[in-house]
Design a protein around this motif. Structure first.
Motif, PDB file in Angstrom:
ATOM      1  N   UNK A  43       1.073  -1.139  -0.092  1.00  0.00           N
ATOM      2  CA  UNK A  43       0.031   0.037  -0.063  1.00  0.00           C
ATOM      3  C   UNK A  43       0.786   1.177   0.070  1.00  0.00           C
ATOM      4  N   UNK A  99       0.234   4.354  -2.563  1.00  0.00           N
ATOM      5  CA  UNK A  99      -0.386   5.405  -2.112  1.00  0.00           C
ATOM      6  C   UNK A  99       0.503   6.570  -1.959  1.00  0.00           C
ATOM      7  N   UNK A 100       1.752   6.104  -1.577  1.00  0.00           N
ATOM      8  CA  UNK A 100       2.884   7.236  -1.520  1.00  0.00           C
ATOM      9  C   UNK A 100       4.026   6.974  -2.541  1.00  0.00           C
ATOM     10  N   UNK A 129       1.261   4.625   9.135  1.00  0.00           N
ATOM     11  CA  UNK A 129      -0.296   4.779   8.708  1.00  0.00           C
ATOM     12  C   UNK A 129      -0.763   3.511   7.990  1.00  0.00           C
ATOM     13  N   UNK A 130      -0.081   2.973   7.087  1.00  0.00           N
ATOM     14  CA  UNK A 130      -0.197   2.031   6.145  1.00  0.00           C
ATOM     15  C   UNK A 130      -0.392   0.599   7.039  1.00  0.00           C
ATOM     16  N   UNK A 163      -1.500   0.586  10.184  1.00  0.00           N
ATOM     17  CA  UNK A 163      -2.827   0.853  10.757  1.00  0.00           C
ATOM     18  C   UNK A 163      -3.920   0.488   9.862  1.00  0.00           C
ATOM     19  N   UNK A 164      -3.794   1.083   8.813  1.00  0.00           N
ATOM     20  CA  UNK A 164      -4.948   0.616   7.764  1.00  0.00           C
ATOM     21  C   UNK A 164      -5.123  -0.840   7.542  1.00  0.00           C
ATOM     22  N   UNK A 172      -6.778  -2.395  10.472  1.00  0.00           N
ATOM     23  CA  UNK A 172      -8.112  -2.058  10.561  1.00  0.00           C
ATOM     24  C   UNK A 172      -8.971  -3.063   9.491  1.00  0.00           C
ATOM     25  N   UNK A 193      -6.363   1.273  18.541  1.00  0.00           N
ATOM     26  CA  UNK A 193      -5.711   2.302  17.462  1.00  0.00           C
ATOM     27  C   UNK A 193      -4.606   2.904  18.207  1.00  0.00           C
ATOM     28  N   UNK A 210      -0.707   3.335  17.580  1.00  0.00           N
ATOM     29  CA  UNK A 210      -0.244   4.563  16.982  1.00  0.00           C
ATOM     30  C   UNK A 210       0.866   5.197  17.882  1.00  0.00           C
TER      31      UNK A 210
END
Lengths: 147, 145
Positions: B34, B38-39, B107-108, B110-111, B114, B126, B130
């Protein structure tokens, strides 16, 4: 002006047309208030936010989460000029609500997490990229009128 | 000395990690895939890979490596600075990954958490994860300057 491919447009409209606003909106706001507790500073008038359970069951937060999510509808309908569409909302957040624009990104990240949890493996890397691009444009537009 | 993690944070992280660690490789692969999509600027660190597409062999291998490091950090959660010393030196002197990218990868992760664990990845979990990933990032950048 931001360029959107046909695929990106259809991804965004698809996500929002399949959305349960009353579920996702509150969930995103609740998550934001718990994960980034300093954001609670904007909700002093909302009543009991003393712990996670209080936040999760607070009816004002429920209502506001839904309202905020619906706020994105106009961006979905006007993807070609989100900046102009949100000029007024940006002024509101700056002049009346006094929200630090850095906080917009925090809520956007929480919304991404909630949508990811909902869509599961359907939230592919490509869809994530498009959704985050959309939210980044929204966040930028909301911060544009601050001075 | 642990950076900003309360006893409750550590307990939450350890409990959650115990639930998810068997999926470590999968989490790492998906998070890395990801991140690269995404980045796209993160691809600059992997110009030596033949294939940067999601789920490709180098991505799978490296995703597993990264998550093994995260698992190691969980075990050393009471002193990340000394526990991750050699990894910190690696990132500072050899890899020289700009620290902003730690946030992006976190961040990825954590995604992916989820997506894979929607019921277990509550707001409380979360925030603990984090904070933990931020502490790991901080420990990894200790030696940068």
């Amino acid at each position: 002006m931001v360029a959107w491919s046909d695929q990106e447009r259809s991804i965004i409209t698809s996500i929002f047309s399949n959305l349960d606003y009353n579920d996702v909106g509150p969930k995103a706001l609740i998550r934001c208030l718990i994960v980034y507790p300093w954001t609670q500073r904007y909700f002093a008038s909302f009543g009991n936010l003393y712990n996670a359970d209080a936040i999760k069951t607070n009816p004002n937060i429920q209502a506001h989460g839904t309202k905020v999510l619906h706020g994105l509808d106009r961006a979905v309908k006007n993807m070609d000029d989100i900046k102009t569409t949100y000029a007024e909302l940006s002024v509101l957040h700056s002049e009346k609500l006094h929200v630090d624009p850095d906080n917009f990104k925090l809520l956007a990240d929480c919304l991404t997490i909630v949508i990811a949890a909902k869509m599961g493996s359907g939230f592919t890397p490509e869809i994530q990229a498009t959704f985050q691009k959309f939210l980044a444009v929204v966040v930028s537009a909301l911060g544009k009128q601050y001075h | 000395m642990t950076l900003f993690l309360s006893a409750k944070d550590k307990a939450t992280v350890k409990t959650f990690w115990a639930k998810i660690s068997s999926s470590g490789e999968e989490i790492g692969t998906d998070a890395l895939s990801r991140m690269l999509v995404v980045y796209p600027q993160t691809k600059t660190y992997f110009s030596h890979w033949k294939d940067l597409s999601p789920g490709s062999a180098p991505v799978v291998k490296h995703g597993a490596t990264v998550m093994a490091g995260v698992g190691d950090a969980v075990a050393k959660i009471d002193d990340l600075t000394s526990g991750l010393l050699s990894l910190s030196e690696l990132h500072a002197f050899t890899l020289r990954v700009d620290p902003s990218n730690f946030k992006i990868l976190s961040h990825n992760i954590l995604v992916v958490l989820a997506i894979m664990f929607p019921t277990d990845f509550t707001p409380e979990v979360h925030v603990a994860m984090d904070k933990f990933l931020a502490a790991v990032a901080r420990a990894l950048s200790e030696k940068y300057r």
